[in-house]
Scaffold this motif. Structure first.
Motif, PDB file in Angstrom:
ATOM      1  N   ARG A 148       0.860  -1.180   0.000  1.00 42.52           N
ATOM      2  CA  ARG A 148       0.000   0.000   0.000  1.00 42.52           C
ATOM      3  C   ARG A 148       0.899   1.234   0.000  1.00 42.52           C
ATOM      4  O   ARG A 148       2.072   1.171   0.390  1.00 42.52           O
ATOM      5  N   ALA A 149       0.351   2.349  -0.420  1.00 44.38           N
ATOM      6  CA  ALA A 149       1.098   3.608  -0.387  1.00 44.38           C
ATOM      7  C   ALA A 149       0.137   4.750  -0.147  1.00 44.38           C
ATOM      8  O   ALA A 149      -0.956   4.797  -0.730  1.00 44.38           O
ATOM      9  N   LEU A 150       0.537   5.645   0.733  1.00 47.12           N
ATOM     10  CA  LEU A 150      -0.174   6.901   0.945  1.00 47.12           C
ATOM     11  C   LEU A 150       0.431   7.925  -0.003  1.00 47.12           C
ATOM     12  O   LEU A 150       1.654   8.040  -0.115  1.00 47.12           O
ATOM     13  N   GLY A 151      -0.414   8.651  -0.711  1.00 45.40           N
ATOM     14  CA  GLY A 151       0.095   9.619  -1.661  1.00 45.40           C
ATOM     15  C   GLY A 151      -0.662  10.928  -1.625  1.00 45.40           C
ATOM     16  O   GLY A 151      -1.701  11.058  -0.974  1.00 45.40           O
ATOM     17  N   CYS A 152      -0.113  11.905  -2.334  1.00 42.96           N
ATOM     18  CA  CYS A 152      -0.745  13.210  -2.455  1.00 42.96           C
ATOM     19  C   CYS A 152      -0.385  13.778  -3.819  1.00 42.96           C
ATOM     20  O   CYS A 152       0.778  13.719  -4.237  1.00 42.96           O
ATOM     21  N   LEU A 153      -1.400  14.279  -4.531  1.00 38.24           N
ATOM     22  CA  LEU A 153      -1.199  14.953  -5.812  1.00 38.24           C
ATOM     23  C   LEU A 153      -1.759  16.354  -5.689  1.00 38.24           C
ATOM     24  O   LEU A 153      -2.963  16.559  -5.674  1.00 38.24           O
ATOM     25  N   SER A 154      -0.861  17.332  -5.587  1.00 43.71           N
ATOM     26  CA  SER A 154      -1.243  18.730  -5.415  1.00 43.71           C
ATOM     27  C   SER A 154      -0.974  19.485  -6.711  1.00 43.71           C
ATOM     28  O   SER A 154       0.073  19.300  -7.338  1.00 43.71           O
ATOM     29  N   THR A 155      -1.923  20.334  -7.121  1.00 41.78           N
ATOM     30  CA  THR A 155      -1.756  21.082  -8.366  1.00 41.78           C
ATOM     31  C   THR A 155      -2.001  22.570  -8.139  1.00 41.78           C
ATOM     32  O   THR A 155      -2.722  22.970  -7.229  1.00 41.78           O
ATOM     33  N   GLN A 156      -1.391  23.380  -9.009  1.00 38.50           N
ATOM     34  CA  GLN A 156      -1.610  24.813  -9.048  1.00 38.50           C
ATOM     35  C   GLN A 156      -1.947  25.192 -10.477  1.00 38.50           C
ATOM     36  O   GLN A 156      -1.156  24.972 -11.390  1.00 38.50           O
ATOM     37  N   GLY A 157      -3.138  25.740 -10.691  1.00 34.10           N
ATOM     38  CA  GLY A 157      -3.567  26.115 -12.029  1.00 34.10           C
ATOM     39  C   GLY A 157      -5.001  25.684 -12.274  1.00 34.10           C
ATOM     40  O   GLY A 157      -5.566  24.885 -11.529  1.00 34.10           O
ATOM     41  N   THR A 158      -5.589  26.203 -13.337  1.00 37.95           N
ATOM     42  CA  THR A 158      -6.967  25.899 -13.681  1.00 37.95           C
ATOM     43  C   THR A 158      -7.054  24.539 -14.373  1.00 37.95           C
ATOM     44  O   THR A 158      -6.263  24.248 -15.277  1.00 37.95           O
TER      45      THR A 158
END
Length: 227
Positions: A148-158
């Motif tokens: 298993r893996a905990l992840g995060c995908l953060s974005t900046q923009g429309t």
């Protein structure tokens, strides 16, 4: 001084002002780890990353270099314009980057290692520039294997027109030990990749429900017998 043993230095997680959710999820994972090789999936409490839930996800390894979304924040559904639970995480990447991402992902599970990727979204009509970061943090399943893996995908923009897929600009993997971290072996550069990464057909996409309107951040859960 025993009461100080559980105090975690958060200084290194406070400098990414464009993507604070990445640092929050990483800090939470480090707190769960508490000096062990990796924490368990069952220890993850959404309340610990409440401000970053819409960007967070949990992966399940299904084959070498492949993992599917078991839990996905609402922002990930917004990026694809559809429900993403059960989908391969490689769906978020353009074909040229999927082999490299598979190598990074396999290192996360096998080394084990943490990984962080700098991403840019494909651009086109109705698809403006998006700057993004992704982090992958290994977890043990209830069976004790690191799958298993905990992840995060953060974005900046429309977001613009969906789906939005990403190219890998740069990446870093850090191998874990019981007492700390060790830089992992470098991975191949994107220029060395063979285009195209075959994925098995995903029939569930045909009947995927439309994305929900944006509101309070939430996670979606895919259940199986072992989790």
């Amino acid at each position: 001084m025993d009461h100080l043993r559980n105090v975690i230095d958060m200084t290194s997680f406070l400098h990414d002002h464009r993507h604070p959710s990445i640092r929050e999820v990483e800090a939470y994972w480090q707190a769960l780890r508490a000096g062990r090789l990796v924490p368990r999936r069952s220890e993850v409490d959404p309340r610990g990353i409440e401000r970053s839930l819409e960007f967070a996800f949990i992966l399940e390894r299904i084959a070498p270099g492949l993992a599917r979304m078991r839990i996905a924040g609402s922002h990930l559904c917004d990026l694809m314009g559809m429900e993403v639970r059960g989908m391969p995480v490689s769906t978020f990447f353009d074909p040229a980057g999927r082999n490299l991402f598979g190598d990074v992902l396999e290192q996360v599970f096998s080394a084990p290692a943490t990984a962080e990727l700098v991403l840019n979204a494909e651009r086109g009509i109705g698809k403006p520039a998006i700057d993004a970061r992704m982090i992958l943090l290994p977890l043990k399943s209830d069976l004790g294997d690191i799958s298993r893996a905990l992840g995060c995908l953060s974005t900046q923009g429309t977001i613009g027109r969906t789906p939005r897929r990403f190219e890998i600009v740069s990446h870093r993997a850090v191998a874990l030990t019981e007492t700390g971290t060790t830089p992992a072996a470098p991975l191949p550069a994107p220029a060395d990749l063979v285009p195209g990464f075959a994925e098995p057909p995903a029939g569930f996409l045909q009947d995927a429900p439309p994305p929900r309107h944006r509101g309070k951040p939430f996670l979606r859960l895919v259940k199986s017998d072992d989790d």
